[in-house]
Motif scaffolding. Structure first.
Motif, mmCIF file in Angstrom:
data_model
loop_
_atom_site.group_PDB
_atom_site.id
_atom_site.type_symbol
_atom_site.label_atom_id
_atom_site.label_comp_id
_atom_site.label_asym_id
_atom_site.label_seq_id
_atom_site.Cartn_x
_atom_site.Cartn_y
_atom_site.Cartn_z
ATOM 1 N N SER A 101 0.797 -1.304 -0.022
ATOM 2 C CA SER A 101 -0.082 -0.012 -0.045
ATOM 3 C C SER A 101 0.900 1.243 0.044
ATOM 4 N N VAL A 102 1.863 1.267 1.080
ATOM 5 C CA VAL A 102 2.726 2.552 0.913
ATOM 6 C C VAL A 102 3.389 2.639 -0.426
ATOM 7 N N ALA A 103 3.929 1.570 -1.083
ATOM 8 C CA ALA A 103 4.403 1.566 -2.565
ATOM 9 C C ALA A 103 3.471 2.105 -3.340
ATOM 10 N N TYR A 104 2.235 1.545 -3.327
ATOM 11 C CA TYR A 104 1.341 1.784 -4.395
ATOM 12 C C TYR A 104 0.939 3.460 -4.173
ATOM 13 N N THR A 105 0.772 3.960 -3.060
ATOM 14 C CA THR A 105 0.460 5.266 -2.878
ATOM 15 C C THR A 105 1.625 6.337 -3.301
ATOM 16 N N PHE A 106 2.984 5.916 -3.070
ATOM 17 C CA PHE A 106 3.850 6.815 -3.340
ATOM 18 C C PHE A 106 4.183 6.907 -4.926
ATOM 19 N N ALA A 107 3.851 5.675 -5.746
ATOM 20 C CA ALA A 107 4.150 5.693 -6.954
ATOM 21 C C ALA A 107 2.807 6.627 -7.638
ATOM 22 N N THR A 108 1.702 6.402 -7.015
ATOM 23 C CA THR A 108 0.448 7.225 -7.434
ATOM 24 C C THR A 108 0.620 8.714 -7.501
ATOM 25 N N TYR A 109 0.867 9.285 -6.247
ATOM 26 C CA TYR A 109 1.058 10.560 -6.012
ATOM 27 C C TYR A 109 2.396 11.363 -6.107
ATOM 28 N N PHE A 110 3.344 10.415 -6.583
ATOM 29 C CA PHE A 110 4.441 11.114 -6.885
ATOM 30 C C PHE A 110 4.505 12.396 -7.748
ATOM 31 N N GLY A 111 5.259 13.392 -7.292
ATOM 32 C CA GLY A 111 5.255 14.518 -8.222
ATOM 33 C C GLY A 111 3.734 15.257 -8.391
ATOM 34 N N PHE A 112 2.772 15.266 -7.415
ATOM 35 C CA PHE A 112 1.538 15.738 -7.326
ATOM 36 C C PHE A 112 1.432 17.085 -7.325
ATOM 37 N N ARG A 113 1.019 17.946 -8.389
ATOM 38 C CA ARG A 113 0.703 19.202 -8.167
ATOM 39 C C ARG A 113 -0.667 19.598 -8.682
ATOM 40 N N LEU A 114 -1.222 20.563 -8.135
ATOM 41 C CA LEU A 114 -2.306 21.237 -8.687
ATOM 42 C C LEU A 114 -2.449 22.559 -8.997
ATOM 43 N N SER A 115 -2.932 22.996 -10.132
ATOM 44 C CA SER A 115 -2.733 24.595 -10.585
ATOM 45 C C SER A 115 -3.987 24.958 -11.214
ATOM 46 N N ARG A 116 -4.430 26.076 -11.326
ATOM 47 C CA ARG A 116 -5.618 26.805 -11.875
ATOM 48 C C ARG A 116 -5.165 27.256 -13.337
ATOM 49 N N ALA A 117 -6.210 26.779 -13.979
ATOM 50 C CA ALA A 117 -6.168 27.520 -15.693
ATOM 51 C C ALA A 117 -7.587 27.719 -15.656
ATOM 52 N N ASP A 118 -7.666 29.091 -16.015
ATOM 53 C CA ASP A 118 -9.121 29.816 -16.070
ATOM 54 C C ASP A 118 -9.859 29.331 -15.016
ATOM 55 N N GLU A 119 -11.007 28.699 -15.374
ATOM 56 C CA GLU A 119 -12.095 28.226 -14.602
ATOM 57 C C GLU A 119 -11.840 26.558 -14.089
ATOM 58 N N ASP A 120 -10.657 26.114 -14.294
ATOM 59 C CA ASP A 120 -10.598 24.594 -14.203
ATOM 60 C C ASP A 120 -9.435 24.381 -13.114
ATOM 61 N N PHE A 121 -9.515 23.363 -12.327
ATOM 62 C CA PHE A 121 -8.390 22.654 -11.596
ATOM 63 C C PHE A 121 -7.609 21.855 -12.644
ATOM 64 N N VAL A 122 -6.245 22.051 -12.420
ATOM 65 C CA VAL A 122 -5.612 21.126 -13.351
ATOM 66 C C VAL A 122 -4.242 20.396 -12.791
ATOM 67 N N TYR A 123 -4.230 19.025 -12.754
ATOM 68 C CA TYR A 123 -3.687 18.478 -11.802
ATOM 69 C C TYR A 123 -2.365 17.350 -12.593
ATOM 70 N N GLU A 124 -1.574 17.070 -11.955
ATOM 71 C CA GLU A 124 -0.472 16.051 -12.527
ATOM 72 C C GLU A 124 0.149 15.359 -11.356
ATOM 73 N N ARG A 125 0.281 14.062 -11.622
ATOM 74 C CA ARG A 125 0.738 13.206 -10.628
ATOM 75 C C ARG A 125 1.170 11.769 -11.509
ATOM 76 N N GLY A 126 1.939 10.983 -10.649
ATOM 77 C CA GLY A 126 2.413 9.640 -10.900
ATOM 78 C C GLY A 126 3.808 9.532 -11.064
ATOM 79 N N LEU A 127 4.403 8.389 -10.661
ATOM 80 C CA LEU A 127 5.739 8.017 -10.775
ATOM 81 C C LEU A 127 5.609 7.246 -12.296
ATOM 82 N N LEU A 128 5.642 5.890 -12.237
ATOM 83 C CA LEU A 128 5.635 5.004 -13.288
ATOM 84 C C LEU A 128 4.472 5.410 -14.210
ATOM 85 N N GLN A 129 3.108 5.680 -14.097
ATOM 86 C CA GLN A 129 2.097 5.997 -14.786
ATOM 87 C C GLN A 129 1.791 7.439 -14.774
ATOM 88 N N ARG A 130 2.205 8.536 -15.258
ATOM 89 C CA ARG A 130 1.988 9.912 -15.120
ATOM 90 C C ARG A 130 0.485 10.432 -15.951
#
Length: 556
Positions: free
Chosen positions: A294-323
């Motif tokens: 579970s620790v490894a899965y969570t780490f790989a899933t949310y690695f490099g997580f960032r949340l931004s604003r683009a106009d009226e949308d939330f824009v996110y990016e995350r993932g180590l192996l699967q981006r």
């Protein structure tokens, strides 16, 4: 109309070739074992023929799959024998997801998934396109979706306005769309920085990225805390899969590590005590392995997580192996939930999730993480700024509800003792009466469930808190409420209690239950029901007079 990347034809050809070869091969082997009509020599003819047909089908599917953008819709045409044409209006598009695995990133490819509001699955998937094409599609679709929503919110001019307005009249610039170099002229500046040799596609993508306003970055410390203080149910499925895949090897491993502490020499010989030690050691090791996965899965899933604003949308990016890269339209957000578990509460952290009207990449319930983990005070500030909710003053259920939980957990403890007694009747295990110790957990369990329940009826929002192991505090704007239903079980009717289920347009699963106000007095439940109904109507009338999307994307 455009075609997918040529690599798509290669991958589909390989997949279909494997399917076309193995399916007739194993079918022939099976039929030859039950009938004399079919012989194994058929496999040497049917298997290669299936391989050729599979490759041919994959190539035909690739050449007949086309996609394109029009002024109003995103069109997809697919199918070999049965032709399917889909026109997806931009106004219905909720998210454009980009997923890139390790191999895809090395090859510069991506998978683009288009999801629509109210859907439980992806509406269209482009597997695969180039990374630049994926970014272009995401940017263009997001832009056209915003234009459609802007036209829908624009008030229609009256007849008098139409008669006095001419094409020569100056148009005042929008205050939130400056024409300074940081606004409209910023595109030309970036184009000059990139240089004339670069394509307009790359220039547009860079402009889009630079206009994003960063809202949240998951730091390394927070990522580690989140990985070690959360649990993923998928880890249980992974452990069970590994156990069934290599049962004998895993059992031998458990026997080997149990021997130094009193376990049996092997599974065939042993005493009652040694088998008990083996069971305990196997259980502890299973928990440790599941937790580490579970620790490894969570780490790989949310690695490099960032949340931004683009106009009226939330824009996110995350993932180590699967981006993953995608967006959350603010107007599609149905509710906001602050989550924490006992470990996170102990260190003063919490997470923030949003429920959207449709499919989401984190789960089929449309639940997506806006802030995986941050300081509790910071998350509460995010929530207040995001929803404009007033500070809630929670009301708890009556104390008679705690007695109900005491009885409920006592019955569960009694069932556990009964199961332990039944196990000792059919196995070599003894001392079933040790299971009576579970009754000591009944009073604290009933109390913890009770003190973590609460609700708040605000002017514009309904706030519901429930749960101990994963406490969820959900903020629901009245205008997002679909239905409010009152439910009463046999035991609740005897105690004069009721529960209120507050349903929104988001798709939910068993693990993502509908926000519920549990075990309040019947009169209080009716008052909340009536208040929610009245404020829902008021909120809808107020929103009909404005173009407020309801949720602020500038919540930092």
């Amino acid at each position: 109309m455009n075609r997918l990347h040529p690599f798509s034809a290669v991958t589909m050809a390989i997949q279909q070739a494997i399917t076309g070869f193995t399916l007739p091969f194993f079918l022939v082997i099976f039929l030859s074992s039950v009938t004399d009509v079919v012989t194994t020599t058929w496999a040497f003819v049917l298997a290669p023929a299936g391989l050729v047909l599979g490759v041919a089908y994959a190539l035909a599917y690739y050449y007949r799959f086309e996609y394109g953008m029009t002024s109003d819709t995103f069109d997809v045409q697919s199918g070999v024998f049965s032709r399917r044409s889909r026109e997806i209006p931009y106004g219905r598009i909720q998210n454009v997801d980009i997923a890139r695995g390790v191999v895809q990133r090395l090859l510069g490819l991506a998978v683009v998934s288009i999801e629509t509001a109210g859907g439980g699955s992806t509406e269209a998937a482009l597997r695969f396109v180039s990374e630049g094409e994926a970014n272009r599609l995401q940017r263009q679709i997001r832009k056209r979706t915003a234009e459609v929503k802007g036209r829908q919110r624009e008030p229609r001019p009256s007849a008098a306005d139409e008669s006095t307005t001419t094409d020569e009249e100056p148009v005042e610039p929008r205050p939130d769309k400056p024409t300074s170099p940081r606004g409209a002229d910023r595109g030309r500046e970036v184009a000059d920085e990139i240089g004339p040799a670069e394509s307009s596609e790359a220039s547009g993508y860079e402009v889009d990225r630079r206009r994003e306003q960063r809202l949240f970055d998951l730091r390394s410390r927070e990522l580690l805390l989140y990985a070690f203080t959360s649990f993923r149910p998928a880890a249980v499925a992974a452990v069970l899969f590994l156990f069934f895949l290599a049962t004998d090897t895993i059992l031998e491993y458990f026997v080997a590590i149990a021997q130094p502490v009193g376990g049996p020499e092997d599974l065939e010989t042993g005493t009652t005590g040694s088998y008990g030690v083996l069971t305990l050691v196997s259980f502890v090791n299973g928990l440790v392995i599941t937790y580490l996965l579970s620790v490894a899965y969570t780490f790989a899933t949310y690695f490099g997580f960032r949340l931004s604003r683009a106009d009226e949308d939330f824009v996110y990016e995350r993932g180590l192996l699967q981006r993953y890269s995608g967006s959350i339209p603010a107007e599609k957000v149905q509710s906001v939930t602050v989550t924490d578990n006992p470990a996170q509460r102990l260190i003063g952290y919490a997470g923030l999730w949003v429920e959207t009207a449709g499919y989401g990449p984190d789960s089929s319930a449309g639940s997506q993480s806006a802030v995986p983990l941050a300081k509790r005070r910071r998350v509460y500030t995010f929530t207040e700024n995001l929803t404009d909710v007033e500070r809630p003053r929670f009301h708890r259920p009556p104390t008679i509800a705690r007695r109900r939980y005491l009885v409920r957990y006592s019955l569960i403890a009694l069932a556990i003792v009964a199961v332990a007694f039944a196990v000792t009747r059919v196995t070599v295990l003894e001392r079933w009466y040790l299971a009576v110790a579970v009754f000591t957990a009944v009073p604290p369990a009933a109390h913890l469930r009770y003190v973590n329940l609460g609700y708040f009826v605000g002017e514009d929002h309904l706030v519901i808190r429930r749960g101990f192991w994963r406490r969820r505090t959900t903020v629901v704007p009245y205008y997002r409420i679909q239905t409010v239903s009152t439910r009463r079980s046999i035991f609740q009717r005897r105690l004069g209690l009721a529960s209120l289920l507050v349903d929104t347009a988001s798709s939910r699963t068993f693990s993502q239950a509908t926000p519920t106000i549990y075990d309040v007095d019947l009169e209080d439940a009716r008052d909340v029901h009536e208040t929610g109904r009245k404020r829902l109507q008021s909120a809808l009338r107020e929103r009909a007079r404005s173009d407020d999307p309801g949720f602020s994307v500038d919540f930092t």
